[in-house]
Design a protein around this motif. Structure first.
Motif, PDB file in Angstrom:
ATOM      1  N   GLN A 158      -2.693  36.050 -33.802  1.00  0.00           N
ATOM      2  CA  GLN A 158      -3.987  36.446 -34.358  1.00  0.00           C
ATOM      3  C   GLN A 158      -4.862  35.228 -34.631  1.00  0.00           C
ATOM      4  O   GLN A 158      -6.058  35.218 -34.326  1.00  0.00           O
ATOM      5  CB  GLN A 158      -3.781  37.257 -35.637  1.00  0.00           C
ATOM      6  N   LEU A 181      -5.449  35.689 -29.598  1.00  0.00           N
ATOM      7  CA  LEU A 181      -4.855  36.388 -28.458  1.00  0.00           C
ATOM      8  C   LEU A 181      -4.973  37.903 -28.601  1.00  0.00           C
ATOM      9  O   LEU A 181      -5.058  38.423 -29.718  1.00  0.00           O
ATOM     10  CB  LEU A 181      -3.385  35.998 -28.323  1.00  0.00           C
ATOM     11  N   ASP A 182      -4.969  38.594 -27.477  1.00  0.00           N
ATOM     12  CA  ASP A 182      -4.957  40.056 -27.440  1.00  0.00           C
ATOM     13  C   ASP A 182      -3.515  40.509 -27.711  1.00  0.00           C
ATOM     14  O   ASP A 182      -2.634  40.328 -26.861  1.00  0.00           O
ATOM     15  CB  ASP A 182      -5.418  40.527 -26.057  1.00  0.00           C
ATOM     16  N   LEU A 190      -1.727  43.088 -25.224  1.00  0.00           N
ATOM     17  CA  LEU A 190      -1.485  42.439 -23.931  1.00  0.00           C
ATOM     18  C   LEU A 190      -0.372  41.402 -24.055  1.00  0.00           C
ATOM     19  O   LEU A 190       0.518  41.310 -23.198  1.00  0.00           O
ATOM     20  CB  LEU A 190      -2.771  41.777 -23.437  1.00  0.00           C
ATOM     21  N   THR A 208       2.619  45.962 -32.028  1.00  0.00           N
ATOM     22  CA  THR A 208       1.235  46.397 -31.839  1.00  0.00           C
ATOM     23  C   THR A 208       0.659  46.962 -33.135  1.00  0.00           C
ATOM     24  O   THR A 208      -0.480  46.640 -33.519  1.00  0.00           O
ATOM     25  CB  THR A 208       1.143  47.441 -30.719  1.00  0.00           C
ATOM     26  N   ASP A 223      -2.464  45.760 -35.679  1.00  0.00           N
ATOM     27  CA  ASP A 223      -3.507  46.666 -36.178  1.00  0.00           C
ATOM     28  C   ASP A 223      -3.468  46.833 -37.693  1.00  0.00           C
ATOM     29  O   ASP A 223      -4.307  47.542 -38.261  1.00  0.00           O
ATOM     30  CB  ASP A 223      -3.353  48.044 -35.526  1.00  0.00           C
TER      31      ASP A 223
END
Length: 287
Positions: A194, A198-199, A202, A222, A226
């Motif tokens: 984070q 970065l994504d 992905l 994931t 979030d």
């Protein structure tokens, strides 16, 4: 078809007992909150009882899945516990994550009544219970395991006998020790990602296929990215489990420095109001 009792209808026990019905077994349940037992019986077209003793009467197998050592004692050897009505030759199975010493005590109490005992803590979380794909780690005598394994298979994808009484609980301790370190490492990795911009989805899709991959990564990372923690295996329960691990380590001489450290990190999450958050909420203390 077997006549069975299932004691404890929490997030794990409720679907586990349901899978027994779906696999053709005659099931009677008991839960401390009777309304939940009534709701379960209505949903699955089965029976409920108002005490563990009544639920266990005339059953071939009695399964327990409750909160901690004290809860297990209450529903098994308490004044209205299951052992009071279980028949000679029946088998008591404890799915609770509890101490190995309690498993040995229960095996002795059961044996004195001519009843078999298997300690059989589970791994796989609520999703594993709901989907009938739990991993079950067992301890006890081979003859009792052989008898009860086909019934346990109703909600398990893997069920193994790992040794004598208590071996199942010791194996679950190893499971929790490993998870504690994994989740802390995963939390630090997601935190770093984070900060690096970065994504996260992905990133996880790529690295989960390599040497860093784990169940925790594929099922938690994931949502960690979030900031979703209102589900899963609660921090309060993890601290209970890690306490059991560290108590056992004092007895057998094992050194658990990372486990002890992560336990204190979970204490920080509790202090921040996250006692019922999923264990992946370790990430929150890094922000």
């Amino acid at each position: 078809m077997a006549k069975v009792a299932f004691i404890g209808l929490g997030v794990m026990g409720y679907p586990m007992a349901g899978h027994l019905v779906k696999n053709g077994h005659d099931v009677t349940v008991y839960n401390r909150t009777t309304a939940k037992a009534e709701a379960w019986a209505a949903e699955y077209g089965a029976s409920f009882a108002t005490t563990p003793e009544k639920a266990a009467k005339d059953c071939e197998y009695v399964f327990i899945c409750v909160g901690n050592d004290d809860d297990v004692r209450e529903v098994s050897v308490g004044s209205e516990g299951a052992l009071a009505s279980m028949s000679k030759g029946s088998i008591l199975v404890d799915h609770t994550t509890a101490s190995a010493s309690l498993a040995r005590d229960l095996a002795k109490a059961a044996s004195e009544r001519g009843i078999g005992f298997i300690d059989a803590p589970v791994s796989g979380g609520q999703a594993g219970a709901e989907n009938g794909v739990l991993t079950v780690m067992c301890g006890g005598e081979e003859k009792y395991f052989a008898a009860v394994e086909p019934v346990i298979d109703s909600y398990a994808q893997s069920c193994k006998l790992l040794g004598s009484t208590g071996a199942g609980q010791l194996a679950k301790m190893v499971n929790q020790i490993c998870i504690a370190g994994l989740v802390q490492g995963l939390s630090e990795g997601v935190h770093f990602a984070q900060k690096a911009g970065l994504d996260i989805p992905l990133l996880i899709d790529v690295i989960s296929k390599g040497a860093a991959g784990s169940w925790q990564m594929e099922n938690r990372a994931t949502n960690m990215g979030d900031g979703k923690f209102d589900y899963g295996f609660a921090v309060n329960w993890m601290r209970k489990d890690l306490g059991i691990c560290m108590d056992e380590a004092k007895s057998n001489g094992a050194s658990l420095p990372v486990t002890a450290l992560v336990d204190q990190f979970y204490a920080d999450v509790q202090k921040a109001g996250g006692g019922r958050w999923d264990t992946s909420s370790l990430l929150t203390r890094l922000k």
